[in-house]
Design a protein around this motif. Structure first.
Motif: not given
Length: 432
Positions: A217, A58, A219, A352, A274-275, A277, A254, A349
């Motif tokens: 993906r 991120h 985010r 994700g 879900a993941t 960060t 994520t 990381s």
């Protein structure tokens, strides 16, 4: 056939459960069990710990051009957001600045051992050449030899314009590709609104449609500070309630930050697949909170590590933020072990990002690695050189960095670009 052999390391961290000695072999950019040494490039790792290349899950690379601005430190997020927006407006965000800031931020990342950066780009002036901006960031990464995950974000953008832009960026940068990753794995495209505090459901819906069309993906940022306050004020619900209702909790999502989460919310995120960060280098110094990483991990959530951007974290040094994550974890629960946090900065990381080939040194993984010299006085007396990567020598930088089998940092210096030129060009553009 290209063969690279890393030989003589003190320790090789293959993954979180395996630390060994012996060679690391890269064949045609991929980790292999063995190879014919004849004609191979041999890298002497004497005195070094070898890890997979770090993965910054991120970042906001544009903010590299806006570090230590007066009036942007230690203030409430409600005040920080408009202060940064004013700085962007004054500078004039365009293709040139996007590329120069990305180049500087990526160079900093590579020099500190990061081989993959996820850039959540949120600033898109009306009428801007959005494809050109995305292409400028991608070209900066390609020139430096770094992997880039470019996230077409949104922050108060018109929902339909944001979705059309995201679709155009995918078609231009990854033509004919489904899944959002280039054939060589060096470029990935994702989408993501800044959060429920800035973007309506329509933006989440339309960017979600783009993600489904192209297999991207998704985010977003959640439960930091301001989004909790605004969500309750505006919707009478917390951010994760809204994300769940809007279909933005799932295995392809994520969530960055998660400083203010309840046990029930953690359970729901875990159940969704879900993941997360963690970004302590942003949230801690600004006073915005500390994510309960131990509770997240114990719930079965894959947690990665990110620096966030230079507007709140003036450095893009992921290993330094890993050290901070380890230290502050004791404020919100049992302390995280160095090995756990190193795993977050690599495999966590990567997971994700949906990139199981990154963040590991197992056969079949990408040939991305770092050599960390642990032979100096900063590591004198260290019992465990792997734990010492985080506990000792704050600001440690790698001696050598390899991406896809290519040496991009040698003896602490970029091999692909001139660091001084990168710095001078960015300062010239922002007139500082």
């Amino acid at each position: 056939m290209s063969v690279v052999i890393v030989r003589g390391a003190v320790a090789v961290v293959e993954h979180s459960r395996c630390v060994r000695t012996g060679d690391v072999v890269i064949v045609d950019g991929v980790i292999a069990e063995a190879a014919d040494p004849e004609g191979a490039t041999v890298i002497d790792a004497t005195g070094c710990v070898v890890t997979a290349g770090l993965v910054n899950a991120h970042h906001h690379l544009l903010q590299t051009a806006f570090r230590t601005l007066p009036g942007t430190r230690g203030i409430a997020m409600r005040d920080w957001l408009p202060a940064m927006a004013a700085a962007y407006a004054e500078a004039g965000i365009d293709t040139e600045l996007t590329g120069l800031a990305a180049r500087a931020g990526l160079a900093e990342a590579v020099l500190s051992g990061v081989t993959t950066v996820a850039d959540h780009h949120l600033t898109w002036p009306s009428g801007a050449d959005t494809v050109g901006m995305a292409r400028a960031a991608a070209e900066a990464a390609a020139d430096l030899g770094a992997r880039l995950v470019f996230v077409r974000g949104a922050a108060r953008d018109d929902p339909e314009e944001a979705a059309a832009s995201a679709d155009a960026i995918v078609r231009a940068l990854l033509p004919g590709t489904h899944g959002g990753v280039s054939s060589d794995g060096m470029l990935q495209i994702a989408v993501g609104p800044a959060g429920v505090h800035s973007d309506p459901r329509e933006t989440f819906d339309l960017l979600g449609e783009v993600a489904r069309t192209h297999g991207l993906r998704r985010r977003t940022q959640a439960n930091e500070v301001v989004d909790v306050e605004i969500a309750v004020e505006r919707y009478g619900a917390r951010p994760l309630d809204l994300l769940e209702e809007w279909g933005w909790l799932g295995p392809d999502v994520t969530l960055a930050h998660l400083c203010d989460v309840t046990d029930d919310e953690i359970a729901r995120v875990a159940a969704s697949g879900a993941t997360a960060t963690h970004a302590p280098g942003c949230d801690v110094p600004m006073g915005w909170g500390v994510a309960p990483v131990r509770r997240l991990r114990d719930a079965g959530i894959a947690v990665g590590l990110g620096t966030s951007g230079g507007g709140s974290n003036d450095a893009g040094h992921l290993l330094a933020d890993a050290r901070l994550a380890m230290q502050v974890s004791a404020l919100v629960g049992p302390q995280l072990a160095a090995s756990e946090v190193l795993s977050m900065a690599t495999a966590g990381s990567a997971d994700g990002l949906g990139r199981a080939e990154l963040g590991r040194l197992t056969p079949g993984s990408a040939g991305d690695l770092c050599l960390w010299d642990v032979s100096g006085v900063a590591d004198a007396g260290v019992a465990d050189p792997v734990s010492g990567l985080l506990w000792a020598a704050p600001g440690r930088r790698p001696r050598t960095v390899v991406v896809a089998g290519r040496i991009v940092v040698d003896d602490g210096r970029l091999t692909t670009a001139d660091e001084g030129e990168i710095v001078a060009q960015l300062f010239e553009r922002v007139r500082r």
